[in-house]
Design an enzyme around this catalytic site. Structure first.
Site, PDB file in Angstrom:
ATOM      1  N   LYS A 151       0.844  -1.182   0.000  1.00  0.00           N
ATOM      2  CA  LYS A 151       0.000   0.000   0.000  1.00  0.00           C
ATOM      3  C   LYS A 151       0.896   1.255   0.000  1.00  0.00           C
ATOM      4  O   LYS A 151       2.034   1.159   0.442  1.00  0.00           O
ATOM      5  CB  LYS A 151      -0.930  -0.022   1.201  1.00  0.00           C
ATOM      6  CG  LYS A 151      -0.256   0.358   2.514  1.00  0.00           C
ATOM      7  CD  LYS A 151      -1.263   0.546   3.613  1.00  0.00           C
ATOM      8  CE  LYS A 151      -0.657   1.328   4.733  1.00  0.00           C
ATOM      9  NZ  LYS A 151      -1.515   1.580   5.860  1.00  0.00           N
ATOM     10  N   ASP A 180      -1.775  -6.928   2.315  1.00  0.00           N
ATOM     11  CA  ASP A 180      -2.422  -6.241   3.425  1.00  0.00           C
ATOM     12  C   ASP A 180      -1.912  -6.964   4.658  1.00  0.00           C
ATOM     13  O   ASP A 180      -2.318  -8.109   4.913  1.00  0.00           O
ATOM     14  CB  ASP A 180      -3.953  -6.328   3.328  1.00  0.00           C
ATOM     15  CG  ASP A 180      -4.604  -5.423   4.355  1.00  0.00           C
ATOM     16  OD1 ASP A 180      -4.237  -5.542   5.539  1.00  0.00           O
ATOM     17  OD2 ASP A 180      -5.451  -4.591   3.990  1.00  0.00           O
ATOM     18  N   HIS A 181      -1.006  -6.324   5.379  1.00  0.00           N
ATOM     19  CA  HIS A 181      -0.271  -7.113   6.376  1.00  0.00           C
ATOM     20  C   HIS A 181      -1.150  -7.604   7.524  1.00  0.00           C
ATOM     21  O   HIS A 181      -0.789  -8.544   8.210  1.00  0.00           O
ATOM     22  CB  HIS A 181       0.975  -6.377   6.884  1.00  0.00           C
ATOM     23  CG  HIS A 181       0.679  -5.098   7.591  1.00  0.00           C
ATOM     24  ND1 HIS A 181       0.649  -3.889   6.953  1.00  0.00           N
ATOM     25  CD2 HIS A 181       0.403  -4.846   8.871  1.00  0.00           C
ATOM     26  CE1 HIS A 181       0.352  -2.955   7.816  1.00  0.00           C
ATOM     27  NE2 HIS A 181       0.202  -3.498   8.995  1.00  0.00           N
ATOM     28  N   GLU A 219      -3.937   3.296  17.173  1.00  0.00           N
ATOM     29  CA  GLU A 219      -2.500   3.502  17.305  1.00  0.00           C
ATOM     30  C   GLU A 219      -2.243   4.534  18.392  1.00  0.00           C
ATOM     31  O   GLU A 219      -2.990   5.504  18.515  1.00  0.00           O
ATOM     32  CB  GLU A 219      -1.916   4.026  15.994  1.00  0.00           C
ATOM     33  CG  GLU A 219      -2.040   3.055  14.844  1.00  0.00           C
ATOM     34  CD  GLU A 219      -1.473   3.638  13.564  1.00  0.00           C
ATOM     35  OE1 GLU A 219      -0.337   3.295  13.224  1.00  0.00           O
ATOM     36  OE2 GLU A 219      -2.152   4.460  12.926  1.00  0.00           O
ATOM     37  N   HIS A 243      -7.188  -2.039   5.442  1.00  0.00           N
ATOM     38  CA  HIS A 243      -7.104  -2.990   6.555  1.00  0.00           C
ATOM     39  C   HIS A 243      -8.458  -3.272   7.214  1.00  0.00           C
ATOM     40  O   HIS A 243      -8.839  -4.422   7.403  1.00  0.00           O
ATOM     41  CB  HIS A 243      -6.133  -2.472   7.622  1.00  0.00           C
ATOM     42  CG  HIS A 243      -4.804  -2.077   7.065  1.00  0.00           C
ATOM     43  ND1 HIS A 243      -4.083  -2.900   6.224  1.00  0.00           N
ATOM     44  CD2 HIS A 243      -4.054  -0.956   7.206  1.00  0.00           C
ATOM     45  CE1 HIS A 243      -2.955  -2.297   5.887  1.00  0.00           C
ATOM     46  NE2 HIS A 243      -2.912  -1.112   6.464  1.00  0.00           N
TER      47      HIS A 243
END
Ligand code: NAP
Length: 490
Positions: A151, A180-181, A219, A243
């Protein structure tokens, strides 16, 4: 399966922070197929040994358990190679081709060449088109080749479609792997295993038993030194379009007919197509955007977004989004899905909470509470099922939640594979299940675009929230309106 992993941008932040450590861990765990090599490419002049020394130096700064011993690094370093190249110079691709096609019998490859070649785009997305085009021109797009894209893949639907068009002009869909991790996380894969490998959950996985679903990607960090990049992006593009929506598809998809990549991706696409479309009115009602102000995170005073480096003084960029949506099909009709993400929130905490309905007839006090399945993605991977039980030894009739904890790290400690490591091994092996197909990615853009449009014409801008909080109060009101609360407020 022998492989060549060719990294465009082999000296950059992504290569160092994610790719090389993942490759090292895969090597350490004995998971890398034999006969593998990594070729790092960038414009600096370096020898192989200088590149190895550069990587060695960077490993000195990582946590002790992730740092190689001298012997481990010596073994790993044999895989690492470096060539100078500028991707804007078409003639430089001939050098890459020569390197790939050189027979390397000494590495024990049958016929000398690698069976698989993976090109990893760890460089600015503006360079993806020229790289794809030149790989095609150089004939580096045969059936044994795969290309991995990170991305951001576009800024909106039109730019995403343009990237896909260019990629498609050189590669077939099954050769293009969009990372997409979050999909690499053990808990997300175990969510699939839980749903489709156990008979217990699937009968309950529907509107009759589930009250609401909450996806939180929080986050604690701010935008750091990347204020200029972030200001062009914002939380909706950075976290929701990719995500959060990918996680939503994993939760809401119908059982696929097989574990085949396209069977899974077809079902995910159906979920994206079933999401309730936004209108200007529903954006105003069901989407909350916020921007952090100065506050305190983990005991540290931190500045507000507008005081961050390289952020324009009057920026209306959102650092927080909370939204309510529905999956419009028989399984999920009327069940709210709440998505929430933001920077500088109360904790680094990524999780999916599936809130079940309470029992229909309460005979114990406290039965108004309900079961809850928590899929934890960060800081640790895990699944936690909250059941209600009588407190041990007490005469009280009151029920209390007890949790059934599945700690993957403990249960499968010896087989633990990190998210990026898993994705890298899958890319090398050509397992596509955890990569995003172009139609999924485009549909996700199609769904978020009305929100972007509504915001662009709304002078109100984002609502302020204090750093270290859980976002603007309106985010709590969004959930409270349906009679629910976010997990940390329950
Ligand atoms: P970066 O640190 O700026 O690294 C860019 C790399 O590309 C460097 O190795 C640079 O080396 C090389 N490069 C630049 N121009 C080149 C050219 N013309 N020819 C050949 N090599 C060139 O960027 P990054 O943070 O790693 O990000 C790379 C990509 O991953 C971006 O698409 C980013 O959005 C995405 N991404 C990054 C992260 C992250 O954690 N960093 C996370 C998710 C996605 P030279 O300048 O020496 O050539």
């Amino acid at each position: 399966m022998s492989f060549d992993l060719v990294v465009f941008g082999g000296t950059g932040d992504l290569a160092w922070r994610k790719l090389i450590p993942a490759l090292f861990q895969a090597n350490r765990h004995g998971q890398l197929p034999a006969g593998g090599r990594l070729l790092a490419l960038a414009r600096d002049e370096r020898s192989d040994d200088e590149y190895r020394a550069y990587i060695r130096e960077r490993f000195a700064g990582v946590d002790a358990d992730k740092r190689p011993s001298d012997e481990e690094f010596a073994r790993f370093a044999q895989l690492l190679h470096y060539r100078r190249m500028d991707v804007t110079q078409p003639e430089h691709f001939a050098g890459v081709k020569r390197w790939i096609e050189e027979p390397r019998a000494e590495e024990g490859r049958s016929g000398g060449r690698a069976e698989t070649v993976v090109f990893f785009m760890a460089t600015s997305p503006q360079l993806f088109p020229v790289i794809c085009e030149q790989l095609g021109r150089a004939g580096l797009n045969g059936p044994q080749v795969r290309v991995v894209l990170e991305k951001p893949l576009g800024h909106d639907l039109a730019s995403a479609q343009e990237i896909n068009r260019v990629v498609r002009s050189a590669f077939r869909e099954e050769q293009a792997l969009r990372i997409d991790h979050y999909l690499g996380k053990a808990a997300v894969q175990n969510l699939m295993a839980l749903r489709f490998g156990n008979a217990l959950f699937e009968p309950l996985w529907r509107r009759e038993s589930i009250a609401n679903i909450q996806i939180t990607l929080a986050e604690g960090i701010g935008v750091g030194k990347r204020g200029d990049f972030y200001d062009q992006t914002g939380a909706l593009r950075d976290m929701v379009q990719n995500h959060a929506l990918q996680l939503l598809t994993m939760i809401a998809m119908e059982p696929p007919s097989s574990n085949d990549a396209d069977a899974i991706r077809d079902e995910k696409l159906k979920v994206l197509r079933s999401l309730k479309p936004f209108t200007p009115e529903s954006v105003a009602r069901d989407v909350v955007r916020g921007q952090y102000r100065a506050g305190t995170v983990e005991g540290q005073a931190v500045p507000g977004y507008l005081e961050e480096l390289k952020v324009p003084a009057a920026s209306a960029c959102e650092t927080f989004v909370a939204l309510r949506t529905e999956v419009q099909n028989w399984r999920w009709a009327g069940v709210p899905f709440y998505l929430r993400t933001g920077k500088r929130l109360g904790a680094r905490d990524a999780q999916i909470v599936v809130n079940f309905r309470p029992v229909p007839h309460a005979i114990f006090p406290g039965s108004g509470q309900a079961n809850r399945l928590v899929i934890k993605l960060q800081p640790e991977d895990g699944l936690e099922l909250n059941l209600l039980a009588k407190r041990g030894g007490s005469c009280s009739e009151l029920l209390s939640p007890v949790s059934l904890d599945l700690d993957f790290d403990k249960a499968f400690a010896s087989q633990r594979v990190g998210g990026y490591e898993r994705l890298l091994l899958d890319a090398i092996a050509g397992r596509l299940n955890l990569f995003v197909r172009s139609d999924e990615q485009e549909q996700a853009w199609r769904w978020v675009e009305p929100v972007l449009r509504a915001w662009a014409s709304d002078p109100a801008g984002p609502r302020p929230y204090a750093a270290g909080s859980w976002g603007p109060a309106a985010a709590s009101a969004l959930v409270a309106r349906d009679g629910f609360a976010w997990a940390e407020e329950q």
